[in-house]
Scaffold this motif. Structure first.
Motif, PDB file in Angstrom:
ATOM      1  N   ASP A 124       0.806  -1.224   0.000  1.00  0.00           N
ATOM      2  CA  ASP A 124       0.000   0.000   0.000  1.00  0.00           C
ATOM      3  C   ASP A 124       0.836   1.270   0.000  1.00  0.00           C
ATOM      4  N   HIS A 125       2.109   1.141   0.408  1.00  0.00           N
ATOM      5  CA  HIS A 125       3.019   2.299   0.405  1.00  0.00           C
ATOM      6  C   HIS A 125       3.873   2.344  -0.857  1.00  0.00           C
ATOM      7  N   LYS A 126       3.544   1.479  -1.838  1.00  0.00           N
ATOM      8  CA  LYS A 126       4.277   1.375  -3.113  1.00  0.00           C
ATOM      9  C   LYS A 126       5.708   0.879  -2.929  1.00  0.00           C
ATOM     10  N   GLU A 127       5.962   0.179  -1.811  1.00  0.00           N
ATOM     11  CA  GLU A 127       7.270  -0.409  -1.565  1.00  0.00           C
ATOM     12  C   GLU A 127       7.213  -1.905  -1.856  1.00  0.00           C
ATOM     13  N   SER A 371       6.263  -8.577   6.467  1.00  0.00           N
ATOM     14  CA  SER A 371       6.098  -8.626   5.014  1.00  0.00           C
ATOM     15  C   SER A 371       4.893  -9.455   4.608  1.00  0.00           C
ATOM     16  N   ASN A 372       4.492 -10.405   5.442  1.00  0.00           N
ATOM     17  CA  ASN A 372       3.381 -11.284   5.105  1.00  0.00           C
ATOM     18  C   ASN A 372       2.025 -10.750   5.541  1.00  0.00           C
ATOM     19  N   LEU A 373       1.994  -9.610   6.232  1.00  0.00           N
ATOM     20  CA  LEU A 373       0.712  -8.998   6.566  1.00  0.00           C
ATOM     21  C   LEU A 373      -0.066  -8.644   5.306  1.00  0.00           C
ATOM     22  N   HIS A 374       0.681  -8.317   4.230  1.00  0.00           N
ATOM     23  CA  HIS A 374       0.061  -7.957   2.952  1.00  0.00           C
ATOM     24  C   HIS A 374      -0.768  -9.120   2.402  1.00  0.00           C
ATOM     25  N   MET A 375      -0.343 -10.365   2.690  1.00  0.00           N
ATOM     26  CA  MET A 375      -1.060 -11.551   2.216  1.00  0.00           C
ATOM     27  C   MET A 375      -2.469 -11.607   2.793  1.00  0.00           C
ATOM     28  N   PHE A 376      -2.636 -11.094   4.011  1.00  0.00           N
ATOM     29  CA  PHE A 376      -3.921 -11.164   4.708  1.00  0.00           C
ATOM     30  C   PHE A 376      -4.653  -9.822   4.703  1.00  0.00           C
ATOM     31  N   LYS A 377      -4.174  -8.884   3.864  1.00  0.00           N
ATOM     32  CA  LYS A 377      -4.760  -7.538   3.789  1.00  0.00           C
ATOM     33  C   LYS A 377      -4.710  -6.837   5.155  1.00  0.00           C
ATOM     34  N   LEU A 378      -3.637  -7.097   5.893  1.00  0.00           N
ATOM     35  CA  LEU A 378      -3.484  -6.510   7.227  1.00  0.00           C
ATOM     36  C   LEU A 378      -2.325  -5.517   7.296  1.00  0.00           C
ATOM     37  N   ASP A 379      -1.809  -5.089   6.107  1.00  0.00           N
ATOM     38  CA  ASP A 379      -0.719  -4.119   6.133  1.00  0.00           C
ATOM     39  C   ASP A 379      -1.291  -2.708   6.277  1.00  0.00           C
ATOM     40  N   ASN A 380      -2.016  -2.521   7.378  1.00  0.00           N
ATOM     41  CA  ASN A 380      -2.585  -1.222   7.731  1.00  0.00           C
ATOM     42  C   ASN A 380      -2.258  -0.946   9.192  1.00  0.00           C
ATOM     43  N   LYS A 381      -2.697   0.187   9.715  1.00  0.00           N
ATOM     44  CA  LYS A 381      -2.335   0.570  11.080  1.00  0.00           C
ATOM     45  C   LYS A 381      -2.815  -0.442  12.115  1.00  0.00           C
ATOM     46  N   ILE A 382      -4.038  -0.916  11.970  1.00  0.00           N
ATOM     47  CA  ILE A 382      -4.596  -1.855  12.947  1.00  0.00           C
ATOM     48  C   ILE A 382      -3.846  -3.185  12.900  1.00  0.00           C
ATOM     49  N   GLY A 383      -3.649  -3.717  11.684  1.00  0.00           N
ATOM     50  CA  GLY A 383      -2.953  -4.991  11.532  1.00  0.00           C
ATOM     51  C   GLY A 383      -1.533  -4.941  12.066  1.00  0.00           C
ATOM     52  N   ARG A 384      -0.813  -3.872  11.704  1.00  0.00           N
ATOM     53  CA  ARG A 384       0.572  -3.735  12.172  1.00  0.00           C
ATOM     54  C   ARG A 384       0.639  -3.556  13.679  1.00  0.00           C
ATOM     55  N   SER A 385      -0.306  -2.826  14.245  1.00  0.00           N
ATOM     56  CA  SER A 385      -0.305  -2.594  15.692  1.00  0.00           C
ATOM     57  C   SER A 385      -0.521  -3.890  16.470  1.00  0.00           C
ATOM     58  N   ILE A 386      -1.475  -4.700  16.018  1.00  0.00           N
ATOM     59  CA  ILE A 386      -1.742  -5.974  16.686  1.00  0.00           C
ATOM     60  C   ILE A 386      -0.528  -6.885  16.595  1.00  0.00           C
ATOM     61  N   TYR A 387       0.052  -6.982  15.387  1.00  0.00           N
ATOM     62  CA  TYR A 387       1.229  -7.841  15.215  1.00  0.00           C
ATOM     63  C   TYR A 387       2.397  -7.337  16.060  1.00  0.00           C
ATOM     64  N   THR A 388       2.632  -6.019  16.068  1.00  0.00           N
ATOM     65  CA  THR A 388       3.752  -5.460  16.820  1.00  0.00           C
ATOM     66  C   THR A 388       3.623  -5.752  18.314  1.00  0.00           C
ATOM     67  N   CYS A 389       2.417  -5.629  18.856  1.00  0.00           N
ATOM     68  CA  CYS A 389       2.200  -5.908  20.283  1.00  0.00           C
ATOM     69  C   CYS A 389       2.485  -7.373  20.606  1.00  0.00           C
ATOM     70  N   LEU A 390       2.007  -8.279  19.757  1.00  0.00           N
ATOM     71  CA  LEU A 390       2.240  -9.704  19.968  1.00  0.00           C
ATOM     72  C   LEU A 390       3.731 -10.019  19.902  1.00  0.00           C
ATOM     73  N   TYR A 391       4.395  -9.445  18.922  1.00  0.00           N
ATOM     74  CA  TYR A 391       5.844  -9.640  18.736  1.00  0.00           C
ATOM     75  C   TYR A 391       6.626  -9.182  19.967  1.00  0.00           C
TER      76      TYR A 391
END
Length: 467
Positions: A124-127, A371-391
């Motif tokens: 989504d960030h064109k990267e 990098s795999n959040l994009h596979m689940f359409k979770l490369d957004n603020k909510i998806g990244r925040s949840i993953y970051t907290c778990l990590y």
């Protein structure tokens, strides 16, 4: 309950079944054969590709940053604690089998990194983003298998591997400075969080600054240790080869232990075939602009990680006068060996090195799973925040967990990822071979290789607008 689930799986993958040992040996021989022993024939070209490796653009990181990011994840506990563990359980012969799996793994690492680069996408960030899940989905047309790999990756790099790296840092700091593991875990989590919040580019910049410095410092110390004990070197190498083939007093039992532990820890260290490094390879804008260029870059990473850095650790241990007990030992064994060479200063040095080595792995592991959040359409603020907290929670937990628990969980995750990834890259062999031939043909015609998807037959489809 934990052991009842994890131990039987590890027994099949790594223990009596030894499924992964045979699978990775097969993959190494397969790609060495199909690519004409590219890791030896084109050994010099690995370094030539790095000449323009600092160039990048707004879509991707540079090849040098991709190499450092890959090394950030590779160079960690496997190089210090993992080598010690292999030697403690498999004797000095384990070092030889680490070399073997590294040489074969260079071809496997080349193959998977070429695919990671070919089938990359823009997020989504064109990267650029990519990895095994992407080439399984786009190259093989198996979305269910891509999702399975992504889930294994989250279990491995998103959860258990970072916990294991934090465990090693906490153990080293506790052994040296008596810092309580829970406090160490909290500090590690805070520092890691401050870096990973910036995404792949922030992680790549961090890796580019830290990895060359820490690698060269450790190599220099290993060279000094070797020079101090140069008269013992011939006997050490004789012992490595004798033990590797069961020619010592322990006989056949030692041969099996040396092979198993050397290959297992060699794979864990260089990660060839596991499907992790293609994520770093996919994030790059390569120079020359051809997927094969990243194959050479990451093949060099396998060489530097295992042939160079793991050998440095092995020499520090085997040239020391410490007793190899046959019981599982980790970073404390490396610390004891360094102390025998340099006194208490050696203990402090290992604590500092393992903290840097393992911390860079903690940070890079985040990037792989993210990098795999994009596979689940979770490369957004909510998806990244949840993953970051778990990590970050897993990083904190890992610092205080038991050594056996953490390593066992990491072995399961690595094993499942490897099963899926090797299956995929073997099926995609025709694409790897065609790309390599196209790259080499252009080089033979004195042209800088440029990839054109109209000129090369590849399986499946690549994303529009990327190539």
């Amino acid at each position: 309950m934990f052991e009842s689930i994890v131990d039987p799986i590890n027994a099949i993958l790594w223990g009596e079944g030894q499924v992964l040992i045979y699978l990775l040996l097969f993959a190494g021989f397969w790609f060495s054969y199909k690519l004409g022993v590219i890791q030896l024939r084109h050994f010099k070209h690995m370094f030539e590709v790095m000449k323009k490796s600092t160039q990048s653009d707004k879509s991707g990181i540079s090849s040098f940053q991709a190499l450092c990011t890959g090394l950030s994840a590779r160079v960690g506990t496997g190089n210090l604690a993992g080598v010690a563990m292999a030697i403690s359980l498999g004797g000095s012969g384990a070092v030889f089998w680490m070399w073997v799996i590294a040489i074969l793994g260079m071809a496997t690492g080349f193959a998977e990194s070429v695919l990671g680069q070919l089938y990359k996408v823009r997020d989504d960030h064109k990267e650029f983003r990519g990895g095994p899940a992407y080439y399984i989905r786009s190259g093989l047309g198996k979305p269910w298998l891509a999702i399975l790999f992504s889930l294994c990756l989250f279990l491995g790099y998103g959860i258990s591997f970072s916990a294991m790296q934090a465990n090693t840092i906490a153990e080293a700091l506790n052994n040296t400075f008596e810092i309580p593991t829970q406090y160490a875990g909290l500090v590690i989590a805070i520092l890691a969080g401050s870096i990973v919040i910036g995404g792949l580019r922030a992680i790549a910049r961090f890796a580019e600054l830290i990895v060359p410095f820490m690698g060269l410092a450790f190599i220099l110390v290993a060279v000094v240790v070797t020079a101090m004990n140069i008269e013992l070197l011939p006997a050490v190498f004789m012992d490595i080869f004798a033990s590797a083939f069961g020619l010592t007093e322990a006989g056949a039992g030692a041969l099996g232990a040396a092979m198993k532990n050397g290959i297992q820890r060699g794979l864990y260290s260089n990660e060839a075939g596991a499907g992790s490094v293609p994520h770093a390879a996919a994030g790059a804008s390569p120079v020359p602009n051809h997927p094969v260029a990243q194959g050479y870059v990451q093949m060099l990473g396998v060489f530097l990680d295992t042939i160079v850095l793991c050998t440095c650790t092995a020499m520090v241990i085997l040239l020391s006068d410490i007793n190899i007990s046959g019981e599982m030992e980790g970073i404390s064994m490396t610390q004891n060996a360094m102390t025998s060479h340099f006194g208490s200063g050696g203990n402090y040095f290992v604590a500092a090195v393992i903290t840097l080595f393992a911390f860079t792995s903690v940070v890079a592991n985040y990037a792989y799973a993210e990098s795999n959040l994009h596979m689940f359409k979770l490369d957004n603020k909510i998806g990244r925040s949840i993953y970051t907290c778990l990590y970050l929670l897993m990083v904190y937990w890992g610092a205080s967990a038991s050594l056996k628990q953490v390593w066992s969980m990491a072995d399961v995750a690595l094993g499942l990822m490897t099963l899926v990834n090797v299956y995929a890259i073997v099926l995609l062999t025709p694409t790897i071979v065609n790309l390599t031939k196209d790259y080499q043909k252009q080089r033979d015609n004195n042209r800088e290789p440029v990839f054109s998807k109209d000129q090369v037959t590849v399986q499946g489809k690549t994303e529009e607008g990327v190539w």
